[in-house]
Scaffold this motif. Structure first.
Motif, PDB file in Angstrom:
ATOM      1  N   VAL A   1      36.006  54.229  42.495  1.00 20.44           N
ATOM      2  CA  VAL A   1      36.708  53.577  41.394  1.00 20.44           C
ATOM      3  C   VAL A   1      38.036  54.293  41.180  1.00 20.44           C
ATOM      4  O   VAL A   1      38.113  55.528  41.224  1.00 20.44           O
ATOM      5  CB  VAL A   1      35.863  53.626  40.104  1.00 20.44           C
ATOM      6  N   ASP A   2      39.088  53.557  40.953  1.00 25.01           N
ATOM      7  CA  ASP A   2      40.424  54.117  40.760  1.00 25.01           C
ATOM      8  C   ASP A   2      40.584  54.556  39.297  1.00 25.01           C
ATOM      9  O   ASP A   2      40.558  53.734  38.382  1.00 25.01           O
ATOM     10  CB  ASP A   2      41.483  53.075  41.119  1.00 25.01           C
ATOM     11  N   LEU A   3      40.740  55.863  39.080  1.00 23.01           N
ATOM     12  CA  LEU A   3      40.892  56.413  37.727  1.00 23.01           C
ATOM     13  C   LEU A   3      42.333  56.774  37.386  1.00 23.01           C
ATOM     14  O   LEU A   3      42.598  57.347  36.332  1.00 23.01           O
ATOM     15  CB  LEU A   3      40.004  57.655  37.566  1.00 23.01           C
ATOM     16  N   THR A   4      43.280  56.415  38.259  1.00 24.86           N
ATOM     17  CA  THR A   4      44.681  56.758  38.035  1.00 24.86           C
ATOM     18  C   THR A   4      45.218  56.069  36.787  1.00 24.86           C
ATOM     19  O   THR A   4      45.171  54.838  36.671  1.00 24.86           O
ATOM     20  CB  THR A   4      45.531  56.357  39.255  1.00 24.86           C
ATOM     21  N   ASN A   5      45.729  56.862  35.852  1.00 25.56           N
ATOM     22  CA  ASN A   5      46.336  56.358  34.603  1.00 25.56           C
ATOM     23  C   ASN A   5      45.392  55.444  33.811  1.00 25.56           C
ATOM     24  O   ASN A   5      45.841  54.527  33.113  1.00 25.56           O
ATOM     25  CB  ASN A   5      47.639  55.609  34.905  1.00 25.56           C
TER      26      ASN A   5
ATOM     27  N   ARG B   1      38.987  49.324  38.160  1.00 25.20           N
ATOM     28  CA  ARG B   1      39.587  48.876  39.419  1.00 25.20           C
ATOM     29  C   ARG B   1      39.020  49.706  40.567  1.00 25.20           C
ATOM     30  O   ARG B   1      38.735  50.888  40.411  1.00 25.20           O
ATOM     31  CB  ARG B   1      41.115  49.027  39.386  1.00 25.20           C
ATOM     32  N   VAL B   2      38.916  49.074  41.715  1.00 19.80           N
ATOM     33  CA  VAL B   2      38.439  49.753  42.915  1.00 19.80           C
ATOM     34  C   VAL B   2      39.637  50.199  43.741  1.00 19.80           C
ATOM     35  O   VAL B   2      40.647  49.492  43.829  1.00 19.80           O
ATOM     36  CB  VAL B   2      37.539  48.817  43.749  1.00 19.80           C
ATOM     37  N   LYS B   3      39.552  51.375  44.339  1.00 23.09           N
ATOM     38  CA  LYS B   3      40.634  51.868  45.192  1.00 23.09           C
ATOM     39  C   LYS B   3      40.841  50.925  46.383  1.00 23.09           C
ATOM     40  O   LYS B   3      39.883  50.280  46.837  1.00 23.09           O
ATOM     41  CB  LYS B   3      40.305  53.273  45.695  1.00 23.09           C
TER      42      LYS B   3
ATOM     43  N   ARG C   1      32.424  62.019  29.672  1.00 23.91           N
ATOM     44  CA  ARG C   1      33.741  61.368  29.707  1.00 23.91           C
ATOM     45  C   ARG C   1      33.688  60.220  30.709  1.00 23.91           C
ATOM     46  O   ARG C   1      33.360  60.415  31.888  1.00 23.91           O
ATOM     47  CB  ARG C   1      34.805  62.391  30.122  1.00 23.91           C
ATOM     48  N   VAL C   2      33.989  58.998  30.254  1.00 20.23           N
ATOM     49  CA  VAL C   2      33.922  57.809  31.106  1.00 20.23           C
ATOM     50  C   VAL C   2      35.159  56.943  30.878  1.00 20.23           C
ATOM     51  O   VAL C   2      35.938  57.177  29.954  1.00 20.23           O
ATOM     52  CB  VAL C   2      32.649  56.976  30.807  1.00 20.23           C
ATOM     53  N   ILE C   3      35.305  55.922  31.704  1.00 20.34           N
ATOM     54  CA  ILE C   3      36.360  54.936  31.478  1.00 20.34           C
ATOM     55  C   ILE C   3      36.099  54.227  30.156  1.00 20.34           C
ATOM     56  O   ILE C   3      34.962  53.846  29.861  1.00 20.34           O
ATOM     57  CB  ILE C   3      36.411  53.907  32.623  1.00 20.34           C
ATOM     58  N   ASP C   4      37.132  54.065  29.351  1.00 18.38           N
ATOM     59  CA  ASP C   4      36.986  53.353  28.078  1.00 18.38           C
ATOM     60  C   ASP C   4      36.382  51.969  28.333  1.00 18.38           C
ATOM     61  O   ASP C   4      36.766  51.270  29.266  1.00 18.38           O
ATOM     62  CB  ASP C   4      38.356  53.221  27.406  1.00 18.38           C
ATOM     63  N   TYR C   5      35.421  51.601  27.482  1.00 16.82           N
ATOM     64  CA  TYR C   5      34.688  50.348  27.728  1.00 16.82           C
ATOM     65  C   TYR C   5      35.573  49.111  27.607  1.00 16.82           C
ATOM     66  O   TYR C   5      35.204  48.030  28.070  1.00 16.82           O
ATOM     67  CB  TYR C   5      33.483  50.237  26.792  1.00 16.82           C
TER      68      TYR C   5
ATOM     69  N   LEU D   1      28.960  55.352  50.045  1.00 16.63           N
ATOM     70  CA  LEU D   1      29.484  54.704  51.244  1.00 16.63           C
ATOM     71  C   LEU D   1      30.656  53.792  50.930  1.00 16.63           C
ATOM     72  O   LEU D   1      31.681  53.812  51.625  1.00 16.63           O
ATOM     73  CB  LEU D   1      28.375  53.898  51.938  1.00 16.63           C
ATOM     74  N   GLN D   2      30.528  52.985  49.889  1.00 12.29           N
ATOM     75  CA  GLN D   2      31.572  51.991  49.614  1.00 12.29           C
ATOM     76  C   GLN D   2      31.415  51.460  48.198  1.00 12.29           C
ATOM     77  O   GLN D   2      30.309  51.375  47.673  1.00 12.29           O
ATOM     78  CB  GLN D   2      31.463  50.845  50.621  1.00 12.29           C
ATOM     79  N   VAL D   3      32.520  51.136  47.581  1.00 13.16           N
ATOM     80  CA  VAL D   3      32.530  50.525  46.248  1.00 13.16           C
ATOM     81  C   VAL D   3      33.235  49.174  46.339  1.00 13.16           C
ATOM     82  O   VAL D   3      34.328  49.084  46.907  1.00 13.16           O
ATOM     83  CB  VAL D   3      33.249  51.418  45.215  1.00 13.16           C
ATOM     84  N   GLU D   4      32.605  48.140  45.822  1.00 15.73           N
ATOM     85  CA  GLU D   4      33.199  46.807  45.843  1.00 15.73           C
ATOM     86  C   GLU D   4      33.133  46.182  44.460  1.00 15.73           C
ATOM     87  O   GLU D   4      32.200  46.450  43.692  1.00 15.73           O
ATOM     88  CB  GLU D   4      32.459  45.898  46.833  1.00 15.73           C
ATOM     89  N   GLU D   5      34.101  45.361  44.147  1.00 15.81           N
ATOM     90  CA  GLU D   5      34.056  44.600  42.905  1.00 15.81           C
ATOM     91  C   GLU D   5      33.009  43.499  43.045  1.00 15.81           C
ATOM     92  O   GLU D   5      32.769  42.994  44.141  1.00 15.81           O
ATOM     93  CB  GLU D   5      35.425  43.980  42.597  1.00 15.81           C
ATOM     94  N   PRO D   6      32.364  43.111  41.943  1.00 16.47           N
ATOM     95  CA  PRO D   6      31.379  42.022  42.022  1.00 16.47           C
ATOM     96  C   PRO D   6      32.047  40.729  42.451  1.00 16.47           C
ATOM     97  O   PRO D   6      33.229  40.492  42.162  1.00 16.47           O
ATOM     98  CB  PRO D   6      30.826  41.932  40.593  1.00 16.47           C
TER      99      PRO D   6
END
Length: 250
Positions: A26-30, A18-20, A9-13, A218-223
């Protein structure tokens, strides 16, 4: 022949991840979730083997929290005969998943395990190879074609130099590439039938696998956002900018 198909189960492609705000994950809310696209290809290949009379049972398995059952029901609607949910709320690494699957392979004894070459969330491309090593089975990765004949599997692999065909002795592990097939859509009647197909649930702890984390996030960042390009008026101006500004040529 029994075929086991692990799915994730993954985020729909189609959804932009989004990053928290605290960069912890990664923000999986809704967020809309779906079956990993490479796993869809694996399910489709297993169903085709059953339709061809090569396989007589297809079992889908997923590891994770209760929400994974949504994707398992999708696999059942696509044509799988049975589903197994290995339930855990722990965030697992590739080695954990491979060890849990190895325990399940030991229990179910499938002649063939087909899984996606990687998941689109972590992109590790590790689980299939680890599973083959743990179970001592032959492996064919990045499969763009699979042909079963007797106790052999001919797997055409996509490699950097083109295509490579390997012969595997069954039982074997195969990981799927994008060009193996085109997954089908589940029909409404099959979606209704899927609700009556067996879905077994077992606790991950019951399989005796150490699920202690070995990797610390440690940390997640957007490219980084790409800077806007520029239009040059001549080849001479392009060469000058490549020399003086980009410094990619001398």
């Amino acid at each position: 022949m029994k075929v086991l198909v692990p799915i994730k189960r993954v985020i729909d492609y189609n959804v932009k991840a989004r990053v928290k705000p605290d960069n912890s994950d990664v923000d999986l809310t809704n967020v809309k979730m779906a079956m990993n696209p490479f796993c869809e290809i694996a399910v489709e290949e297993a169903i085709r083997l059953k339709e061809a009379g090569t396989a007589n049972e297809v079992i889908a398995v997923s590891i994770g929290d209760k929400a994974c059952q949504e994707q398992l029901r999708t696999a059942l609607a696509l044509g799988a005969d049975k589903a197994i949910h290995i339930e855990t709320d722990i965030k697992l690494e590739s080695l954990h998943v491979a060890k849990l699957l190895a325990k399940l392979v030991e229990q179910e004894q499938p002649e063939l395990v087909i899984l996606g070459k990687q998941s689109i969330d972590s992109d590790n491309n590790q689980t299939g190879q680890m599973l083959a090593a743990l179970t001592g089975r032959s492996q064919g990765t990045f499969a763009s074609k699979v042909v079963l004949e007797g106790n052999k599997a001919q797997v055409t692999r996509e490699v950097d130099g083109g295509l490579q065909t390997v012969s595997l002795s069954l039982p074997a592990i195969v990981t799927t590439d994008l060009r193996l097939n085109e997954p089908r859509y589940a029909s409404l009647p099959n979606i209704m039938k899927a609700k009556r197909k067996p879905l077994d649930v077992m606790a991950a702890d019951s399989l005796g696998v150490d699920l202690a984390p070995r990797v610390e996030l440690l940390q997640v960042e957007e490219p980084a956002k790409r800077e806007a390009g520029m239009i040059v008026e001549s080849v001479e101006q392009l060469v000058t900018k490549l020399k003086t500004e980009a410094k990619v040529i001398s």
